[in-house]
Design a protein around this motif. Structure first.
Motif, mmCIF file in Angstrom:
data_model
loop_
_atom_site.group_PDB
_atom_site.id
_atom_site.type_symbol
_atom_site.label_atom_id
_atom_site.label_comp_id
_atom_site.label_asym_id
_atom_site.label_seq_id
_atom_site.Cartn_x
_atom_site.Cartn_y
_atom_site.Cartn_z
ATOM 1 N N LEU A 107 81.719 -56.086 -8.374
ATOM 2 C CA LEU A 107 81.463 -57.086 -9.625
ATOM 3 C C LEU A 107 82.262 -57.963 -9.281
ATOM 4 C CD1 LEU A 107 83.829 -54.201 -12.279
ATOM 5 C CD2 LEU A 107 81.819 -55.202 -12.802
ATOM 6 N N VAL A 108 83.533 -58.343 -8.402
ATOM 7 C CA VAL A 108 84.104 -59.255 -8.191
ATOM 8 C C VAL A 108 83.193 -60.773 -7.331
ATOM 9 C CG1 VAL A 108 85.949 -60.148 -6.812
ATOM 10 C CG2 VAL A 108 86.540 -58.623 -7.991
ATOM 11 N N TYR B 182 90.010 -53.593 -10.410
ATOM 12 C CA TYR B 182 89.224 -55.163 -9.692
ATOM 13 C C TYR B 182 89.789 -56.026 -9.701
ATOM 14 C CZ TYR B 182 87.466 -55.152 -14.880
ATOM 15 O OH TYR B 182 87.725 -55.550 -16.279
ATOM 16 N N TRP B 183 91.093 -56.345 -10.976
ATOM 17 C CA TRP B 183 91.916 -57.270 -10.949
ATOM 18 C C TRP B 183 92.759 -57.665 -10.232
ATOM 19 C CZ3 TRP B 183 91.271 -60.963 -14.252
ATOM 20 C CH2 TRP B 183 90.718 -60.717 -15.937
ATOM 21 N N SER B 184 92.678 -56.574 -9.350
ATOM 22 C CA SER B 184 93.611 -56.669 -7.579
ATOM 23 C C SER B 184 92.432 -58.144 -6.929
ATOM 24 C CB SER B 184 94.047 -55.492 -7.037
ATOM 25 O OG SER B 184 93.065 -55.108 -6.836
ATOM 26 N N LEU B 185 91.562 -58.056 -6.727
ATOM 27 C CA LEU B 185 90.649 -58.771 -6.269
ATOM 28 C C LEU B 185 90.612 -60.360 -6.788
ATOM 29 C CD1 LEU B 185 87.718 -56.351 -5.414
ATOM 30 C CD2 LEU B 185 89.704 -56.811 -3.786
ATOM 31 N N VAL B 186 90.882 -60.052 -7.872
ATOM 32 C CA VAL B 186 90.956 -61.658 -8.291
ATOM 33 C C VAL B 186 92.339 -62.378 -8.282
ATOM 34 C CG1 VAL B 186 90.826 -62.586 -11.289
ATOM 35 C CG2 VAL B 186 89.356 -60.821 -9.721
ATOM 36 N N LEU B 187 93.296 -61.128 -8.556
ATOM 37 C CA LEU B 187 94.433 -61.304 -8.555
ATOM 38 C C LEU B 187 95.035 -61.802 -7.254
ATOM 39 C CD1 LEU B 187 97.321 -61.377 -9.482
ATOM 40 C CD2 LEU B 187 97.954 -59.694 -8.947
ATOM 41 N N GLY B 188 94.941 -61.597 -5.687
ATOM 42 C CA GLY B 188 94.390 -61.840 -4.266
ATOM 43 C C GLY B 188 94.195 -63.349 -4.415
ATOM 44 N N PRO B 189 93.521 -63.856 -4.262
ATOM 45 C CA PRO B 189 93.109 -65.489 -4.243
ATOM 46 C C PRO B 189 93.620 -66.412 -4.776
ATOM 47 C CG PRO B 189 90.952 -63.799 -4.239
ATOM 48 C CD PRO B 189 91.900 -62.934 -4.764
#
Length: 488
Positions: free
Chosen positions: A50-51, A176-183
């Motif tokens: 998704l990301v 999947y929000w964790s992959l957005v939060l990291g950056p």
């Protein structure tokens, strides 16, 4: 902070900056490796997909993030507070515009993929674009002041913060929000760290940037755009006409070979661009520093690439296993293409540091055109054909033209560019012949032994040839002596 610091001892600064930056890059690679492992255990493949679907769009818009103005600040001999302020506000405005564009595209992206989750992912992915633009001026000032240690430290803590944030979010079930939060967290940390170090504050908004600075940035941005297009079209064409399996093989080969190479040349660029920019009016020193640096870069990278190319089947078997044998011929052709890329990729220093970004854009347009043409020609034979056509066209169409262009720009000559690479290509050919002469009972004993033998032959013969010829011998001995002196 003074925008125009005094000239340093360049040899010592370059060496120390290179060592510090290389060390930080090593830490970042470890963090990236841990990130892959940890997040893969906490998240589903769908989360990554998704990301990743949004990634190319954000990356493309991100090329416009500061219009190349950050490099313009690093390159200029003198810069005033007024110019810093103008660049800051222009960068912030462009960053805001980039973020708005990405957010505005969110409904279309969600509709294209048929997944409404993409809407929120796309909007949230726009935030780092804005934060990165706001950090452009302080980062440029740090680079301009040759604060490589601080830049390296900031890189490491930024990467670590992004990993910790993503891992905690994934562990908490955010998916999947964790992959957005990291950056996003990494961008916030990078911004804060840069501003804390520089302690520079902008004044009232001023968007009247000098035409010379804008022209520099516009041409550099143009180069980045055409380069982005050519670097990504191969994946699109292979995926469209050869299928996902072929693309998977190609992707693994490409990343296996070029990821380590990029992790060497990109950090080195951070060190060399401000150094060369400061002495670009002294053509003798400029040429000497560029040539010495690239002799050592070629000595470190080209024999290794040649050895891995020679033993492509064994390398793929060792790292990926027997199911991935189809990667080997693609890897071999990309290895042949990459032999000269470690040095060719640094020619951007010549253009940028002397303010010749118009010539750089012209070269980028020609390079992209011939690269895309090679992809189209090679596509008939699948991923292997694309890799082979790219390699052959590089030697026939791009390297000679690049040599002529940098010779015209100067002060580095076409001879400087070609001779240093020619020596290591010769050593690679000699190593290839020597490897073929080894008994099969030795090279076929194990894949690991075969790779080690190839590496020993390639590096051994490369350093023998360097010791024979006066210029590389002098550069090698001087560099080793300087490293020993700085490590004491």
């Amino acid at each position: 902070m003074n925008a125009n610091p005094p000239l340093p001892q360049f040899g010592r600064v370059a060496l120390r900056g290179g060592l510090v930056t290389a060390g930080a890059q090593g830490f970042k690679m470890v963090i990236q490796f841990l990130s892959v492992i940890i997040l893969a255990r906490l998240l589903l493949p769908e989360d990554f997909g998704l990301v990743a679907s949004v990634g190319p769009i954000v990356a493309f818009v991100g090329l416009l993030q500061n219009l190349g103005l950050q490099q313009a600040l690093v390159q200029r001999k003198d810069i005033s507070d007024r110019q810093l302020n103008q660049v800051f506000w222009i960068s912030a405005l462009v960053g805001l515009g980039s973020a708005v564009v990405v957010a505005a595209l969110a409904p279309a992206i969600a509709g294209f993929y048929g997944d409404q989750r993409m809407l929120g992912i796309t909007v949230a992915s726009a935030l780092p674009l804005l934060l990165g633009s706001i950090a452009a001026v302080p980062l440029a000032l740090m680079n301009r002041h040759l604060q490589f240690g601080q830049l390296a430290f900031n890189d490491v803590i930024t990467a670590a913060a992004g990993l910790v944030a993503a891992a905690i979010a994934a562990w908490a079930g955010m998916g999947y929000w964790s992959l957005v939060l990291g950056p996003a967290v990494a961008a916030v940390v990078a911004l804060g760290a840069a501003w804390l170090v520089v302690r520079w504050t902008p004044s009232r908004p001023d968007f009247r940037v000098e035409s010379e600075i804008l022209s520099f940035g516009a041409n550099l941005t143009g180069f980045n755009l055409v380069n982005f297009f050519s670097r990504n079209l191969d994946n699109i064409l292979i995926g469209k006409y050869s299928g996902a399996i072929e693309l998977g093989y190609y992707d693994r080969a490409y990343k296996l070979l070029l990821f380590p190479l990029q992790n060497i040349t990109q950090p080195l660029t951070r060190v060399m661009v401000p150094l060369l920019s400061r002495i670009h009016e002294d053509k003798v020193r400029f040429r000497d520093l560029y040539v010495r640096t690239n002799w050592m870069l070629a000595a470190v990278t080209m024999p290794g690439i040649a050895a891995l190319t020679l033993t492509s089947e064994q390398v793929v078997a060792l790292l990926f296993g027997p199911r991935w044998t189809a990667v080997a011929p693609i890897f071999a052709w990309l290895g042949i293409a990459s032999l000269m890329q470690s040095v060719s990729s640094t020619t951007g220093w010549i253009f940028i540091c002397q303010g010749k970004t118009k010539a750089m854009f012209q070269w980028g347009a020609y390079s992209s055109l011939t690269t895309v043409a090679s992809f189209v020609v090679g596509l008939h034979w699948g991923a292997v054909g694309v890799a082979a056509a790219y390699a052959i066209s590089g030697y026939v169409l791009r390297v000679p033209v690049l040599a002529v262009m940098i010779h015209r720009v100067g002060p580095v000559t076409a001879g400087d560019f070609l001779i240093m690479q020619g020596l290591f290509i010769l050593s690679s050919l000699l190593a290839w012949l020597a490897y073929l002469g080894l008994p099969a009972s030795l090279t076929g004993q194990s894949d690991l032994l075969a790779v080690v033998l190839a590496l020993c032959l390639d590096y051994g013969l490369a350093f023998v040839l360097m010791a024979i010829f006066p210029q590389p011998r002098r550069i090698l001995l001087t560099t080793l002596a300087n490293i020993a002196r700085n490590l004491r």
